[in-house]
Scaffold this active site. Structure first.
Site, PDB file in Angstrom:
ATOM      1  N   ARG A  18       0.706  -1.096   0.184  1.00  0.00           N
ATOM      2  CA  ARG A  18      -0.077   0.034  -0.045  1.00  0.00           C
ATOM      3  C   ARG A  18       0.809   1.186   0.017  1.00  0.00           C
ATOM      4  NH1 ARG A  18      -3.090  -3.112   3.355  1.00  0.00           N
ATOM      5  NH2 ARG A  18      -5.135  -4.045   2.401  1.00  0.00           N
ATOM      6  N   LYS A  35       3.987  11.770 -10.929  1.00  0.00           N
ATOM      7  CA  LYS A  35       2.948  10.662 -11.700  1.00  0.00           C
ATOM      8  C   LYS A  35       3.709   9.525 -11.854  1.00  0.00           C
ATOM      9  CE  LYS A  35       0.384  13.672 -14.687  1.00  0.00           C
ATOM     10  NZ  LYS A  35       0.040  14.109 -16.090  1.00  0.00           N
ATOM     11  N   GLU A  44      11.621  18.561 -24.945  1.00  0.00           N
ATOM     12  CA  GLU A  44      10.804  18.966 -23.537  1.00  0.00           C
ATOM     13  C   GLU A  44      11.400  20.086 -23.059  1.00  0.00           C
ATOM     14  OE1 GLU A  44       7.874  17.372 -22.528  1.00  0.00           O
ATOM     15  OE2 GLU A  44       8.066  15.192 -23.303  1.00  0.00           O
ATOM     16  N   LYS A  63       8.767  22.933 -13.900  1.00  0.00           N
ATOM     17  CA  LYS A  63       8.102  22.018 -13.435  1.00  0.00           C
ATOM     18  C   LYS A  63       7.579  21.758 -11.785  1.00  0.00           C
ATOM     19  CE  LYS A  63       6.252  17.340 -14.556  1.00  0.00           C
ATOM     20  NZ  LYS A  63       6.697  16.090 -15.062  1.00  0.00           N
ATOM     21  N   GLU A 105      -3.098  17.843 -12.309  1.00  0.00           N
ATOM     22  CA  GLU A 105      -3.716  18.417 -13.531  1.00  0.00           C
ATOM     23  C   GLU A 105      -4.704  19.062 -13.574  1.00  0.00           C
ATOM     24  OE1 GLU A 105      -3.338  16.196 -17.690  1.00  0.00           O
ATOM     25  OE2 GLU A 105      -1.658  16.194 -16.703  1.00  0.00           O
ATOM     26  N   ARG A 145      -1.562  22.664 -14.445  1.00  0.00           N
ATOM     27  CA  ARG A 145      -0.500  21.565 -15.058  1.00  0.00           C
ATOM     28  C   ARG A 145      -0.868  21.213 -16.628  1.00  0.00           C
ATOM     29  NH1 ARG A 145       1.815  16.567 -11.181  1.00  0.00           N
ATOM     30  NH2 ARG A 145       2.986  15.652 -12.923  1.00  0.00           N
ATOM     31  N   ASN A 172       1.339  20.070 -21.067  1.00  0.00           N
ATOM     32  CA  ASN A 172       1.076  19.347 -22.204  1.00  0.00           C
ATOM     33  C   ASN A 172       1.195  20.108 -23.590  1.00  0.00           C
ATOM     34  OD1 ASN A 172       0.401  16.996 -20.544  1.00  0.00           O
ATOM     35  ND2 ASN A 172      -1.593  17.751 -20.039  1.00  0.00           N
ATOM     36  N   HIS A 206       1.644  17.866 -26.830  1.00  0.00           N
ATOM     37  CA  HIS A 206       1.501  16.519 -26.298  1.00  0.00           C
ATOM     38  C   HIS A 206      -0.086  16.201 -27.053  1.00  0.00           C
ATOM     39  CE1 HIS A 206       4.898  17.102 -23.938  1.00  0.00           C
ATOM     40  NE2 HIS A 206       4.576  15.640 -23.328  1.00  0.00           N
ATOM     41  N   HIS A 223       1.042  12.875 -28.941  1.00  0.00           N
ATOM     42  CA  HIS A 223       0.227  11.459 -28.364  1.00  0.00           C
ATOM     43  C   HIS A 223      -0.322  10.992 -29.685  1.00  0.00           C
ATOM     44  CE1 HIS A 223       0.229  12.739 -24.118  1.00  0.00           C
ATOM     45  NE2 HIS A 223       1.545  12.165 -24.307  1.00  0.00           N
ATOM     46  N   HIS A 245       9.268   9.797 -27.703  1.00  0.00           N
ATOM     47  CA  HIS A 245       8.291  10.544 -27.280  1.00  0.00           C
ATOM     48  C   HIS A 245       8.535  12.125 -27.508  1.00  0.00           C
ATOM     49  CE1 HIS A 245       5.264  12.546 -24.844  1.00  0.00           C
ATOM     50  NE2 HIS A 245       6.362  13.095 -23.841  1.00  0.00           N
TER      51      HIS A 245
HETATM   52  N1  LIG Z   1       5.729  10.457 -15.122  1.00  0.00           N
HETATM   53  C1  LIG Z   1       5.802  11.384 -15.920  1.00  0.00           C
HETATM   54  O1  LIG Z   1       5.346  12.560 -15.626  1.00  0.00           O
HETATM   55  C2  LIG Z   1       6.345  11.549 -17.261  1.00  0.00           C
HETATM   56  C3  LIG Z   1       6.724  12.367 -18.183  1.00  0.00           C
HETATM   57  C4  LIG Z   1       7.164  12.306 -19.393  1.00  0.00           C
HETATM   58  C5  LIG Z   1       7.594  10.989 -19.722  1.00  0.00           C
HETATM   59  N2  LIG Z   1       7.225  10.145 -18.821  1.00  0.00           N
HETATM   60  C6  LIG Z   1       7.474   8.399 -19.318  1.00  0.00           C
HETATM   61  O2  LIG Z   1       8.765   8.102 -19.640  1.00  0.00           O
HETATM   62  C7  LIG Z   1       9.232   7.229 -20.445  1.00  0.00           C
HETATM   63  C8  LIG Z   1      10.352   7.603 -21.715  1.00  0.00           C
HETATM   64  O3  LIG Z   1      11.255   8.190 -20.582  1.00  0.00           O
HETATM   65  P1  LIG Z   1      12.674   7.988 -21.517  1.00  0.00           P
HETATM   66  O4  LIG Z   1      12.462   8.876 -22.720  1.00  0.00           O
HETATM   67  O5  LIG Z   1      13.542   8.379 -20.671  1.00  0.00           O
HETATM   68  O6  LIG Z   1      12.961   6.727 -22.240  1.00  0.00           O
HETATM   69  P2  LIG Z   1      13.511   5.311 -21.392  1.00  0.00           P
HETATM   70  O7  LIG Z   1      13.365   5.342 -20.270  1.00  0.00           O
HETATM   71  O8  LIG Z   1      13.459   4.224 -22.218  1.00  0.00           O
HETATM   72  O9  LIG Z   1      15.152   5.510 -21.565  1.00  0.00           O
HETATM   73  C9  LIG Z   1      15.539   5.722 -23.045  1.00  0.00           C
HETATM   74  C10 LIG Z   1      16.744   4.517 -23.354  1.00  0.00           C
HETATM   75  O10 LIG Z   1      17.985   5.203 -22.841  1.00  0.00           O
HETATM   76  C11 LIG Z   1      18.613   4.351 -21.847  1.00  0.00           C
HETATM   77  N3  LIG Z   1      19.310   5.165 -20.973  1.00  0.00           N
HETATM   78  C12 LIG Z   1      18.750   5.537 -19.746  1.00  0.00           C
HETATM   79  N4  LIG Z   1      19.829   6.593 -19.048  1.00  0.00           N
HETATM   80  C13 LIG Z   1      20.843   6.365 -20.042  1.00  0.00           C
HETATM   81  C14 LIG Z   1      22.015   6.955 -19.926  1.00  0.00           C
HETATM   82  N5  LIG Z   1      22.462   7.903 -18.894  1.00  0.00           N
HETATM   83  N6  LIG Z   1      23.156   6.525 -20.632  1.00  0.00           N
HETATM   84  C15 LIG Z   1      22.715   5.814 -21.804  1.00  0.00           C
HETATM   85  N7  LIG Z   1      21.451   5.267 -21.881  1.00  0.00           N
HETATM   86  C16 LIG Z   1      20.853   5.440 -20.911  1.00  0.00           C
HETATM   87  C17 LIG Z   1      17.482   3.564 -21.437  1.00  0.00           C
HETATM   88  O11 LIG Z   1      17.833   2.200 -20.757  1.00  0.00           O
HETATM   89  C18 LIG Z   1      16.620   3.247 -22.583  1.00  0.00           C
HETATM   90  O12 LIG Z   1      17.122   2.200 -23.510  1.00  0.00           O
HETATM   91  C19 LIG Z   1       7.794   6.993 -21.426  1.00  0.00           C
HETATM   92  O13 LIG Z   1       7.248   5.733 -20.667  1.00  0.00           O
HETATM   93  C20 LIG Z   1       6.958   8.259 -20.816  1.00  0.00           C
HETATM   94  O14 LIG Z   1       5.387   7.715 -20.484  1.00  0.00           O
HETATM   95  C21 LIG Z   1       6.621   9.999 -17.753  1.00  0.00           C
HETATM   96 ZN   LIG Z   2       6.321  14.848 -22.724  1.00  0.00          ZN
END
Ligand SMILES: NC(=O)c1ccc[n+]([C@@H]2O[C@H](COP(=O)([O-])OP(=O)(O)OC[C@H]3O[C@@H](n4cnc5c(N)ncnc54)[C@H](O)[C@@H]3O)[C@@H](O)[C@H]2O)c1
Ligand SMILES: [Zn+2]
Length: 357
Positions: free
Chosen positions: A117, A139, A181, A223, A233, A237, A241, A244, A248, A261
């Protein structure tokens, strides 16, 4: 050292942006904490595990790996990790450290949100995208076969530890995707940040440390400020987006396989900027500057075979669409945006066509 406070009705924590910050990770772990669980992927651990291992030396801990990748950001992986935690002696006093890209932050954060929990999580994001976005804000979640991020929880971390040093190993395409971003943050709230990216693309792309640190710090400041004012949101917030709504749609239309993304957001920002111009909110000169800044950090993969009509149809199905109303975040000028819904469909289609050209 830049520190930013996030203060929501439920939580108060710091976000630290500093080279070498990972070495002081243990400072954010409460003295009363039990076993620590570092959730990470094999690639990140191979590249940067040593510094975390050293930082946590002397604390009871276990490193847990999951496969990474959007298709593995699923409840089944959370369940598998929770089982490993229990078998390794995890209990209510445990703390999760989510160490990796945004996928790790989302999945590790969600694991912490529901393990017994809810136990605390420390976010240690390692991609640019995760440092400026996913790691901050609370999030967390995983994907369903039916769509992205459809299971989740708000779970604010104990702290967010951002160490820009780890970005040295990030592949160029991932780095540029994160930059979009950052650019988004500039357009929605910071003319200074926008101008830094507009004027110094060579240093930004070369990952000049002082410039990278400034980009991350300013994005995190924005942020943290937005999330503090509006954790769940509401209208404020929503400004995060920008780009986005159409972004999306592009990701979904291409089955999350063609665009990162951030690249989809770049396309979405182009569409939203054009839409703002068509709606009479933005001057032609400002549209040109935003479009030029987006182009400076591209190119994004080719858009061949994507129909504007198909993207427009997808807008209705977006998770952010509430009761059939599509919300757009539209720039009024660089540094200020407005959230609008009920826009003329023909105009939306024309804006998407413009972005596809
Ligand atoms: N919670 C939120 O507010 C929020 C906001 C934006 C995005 N997201 C989520 O984030 C995700 C995308 O994140 P991302 O773009 O970081 O992708 P990811 O986590 O897949 O990372 C991208 C790649 O880089 C590698 N990597 C990570 N750090 C590294 C480093 N320092 N050196 C070399 N390689 C490295 C990872 O293993 C992966 O292969 C999506 O699922 C999205 O929905 C969440
Ligand atoms: Zn984003």
């Amino acid at each position: 050292m830049p520190r930013y406070a996030v203060e929501t009705p439920r939580a108060r924590y710091v976000v630290i942006v500093e080279r070498g910050a990972l070495a002081s990770l243990a400072a954010h772990v409460p003295a009363t904490a039990g076993k620590l669980f570092v959730v990470t992927t094999a690639d990140v651990w191979r590249l940067h595990g040593e510094v975390v291992e050293k930082a946590l030396a002397g604390r009871p801990r276990q490193v847990l790996f999951f496969p990474g990748g959007e298709e593995r950001k699923r409840l089944s992986e959370v369940e598998a990790l929770a089982g490993q935690m229990l078998r390794a002696g995890g209990d209510r006093s445990s703390v999760v450290i989510a160490f990796g890209g945004g996928i790790t932050n989302d999945l590790g954060g969600f694991l912490a949100a529901i393990f017994m929990r809810g136990i605390p999580v420390i976010q240690a994001p390692t991609t640019l995208l995760a440092q400026v976005d996913a790691g901050v804000g609370g999030k967390t979640g995983v994907n369903l076969a039916e769509g992205k991020n459809l299971l989740g929880a708000f779970h604010q971390p104990l702290a967010v530890v951002i160490d820009p040093d780890v970005l040295a190993t990030l592949p160029g395409r991932e780095y540029r995707a994160g930059l979009f971003e950052v650019l988004k943050c500039g357009v929605i709230r910071s003319p200074e940040l926008f101008e830094l990216m507009e004027r110094r693309p060579a240093e930004v792309l070369a990952r000049e440390p002082s410039v990278v640190d400034a980009l991350i710090a300013e994005s995190v400041r924005i942020k943290a400020e937005v999330v503090s004012a509006d954790e769940r949101e509401g209208d404020l917030r929503r400004i995060l987006n920008f780009g986005h709504t159409v972004g999306h749609a592009l990701e979904a239309e291409t089955a999350y396989a063609r665009f990162l993304h951030g690249e989809a957001v770049a396309f979405g920002m182009r569409a939203a900027t054009h839409l703002a111009r068509l709606a009479g909110l933005l001057t032609e000169e400002q549209e040109r500057r935003i479009a030029a800044a987006i182009a400076a950090y591209g190119p994004i993969p080719p858009l061949d075979g994507i129909a504007a009509e198909a993207l427009a149809a997808r807008l209705q199905g977006d998770k952010k669409t509430v009761q059939g109303k599509v919300h757009f975040v539209l720039p009024e000028r660089i540094g200020a945006v407005r959230v609008m819904s009920g826009l003329d469909q023909a105009m939306v289609l024309e804006a998407i066509r413009g972005a596809l050209r």
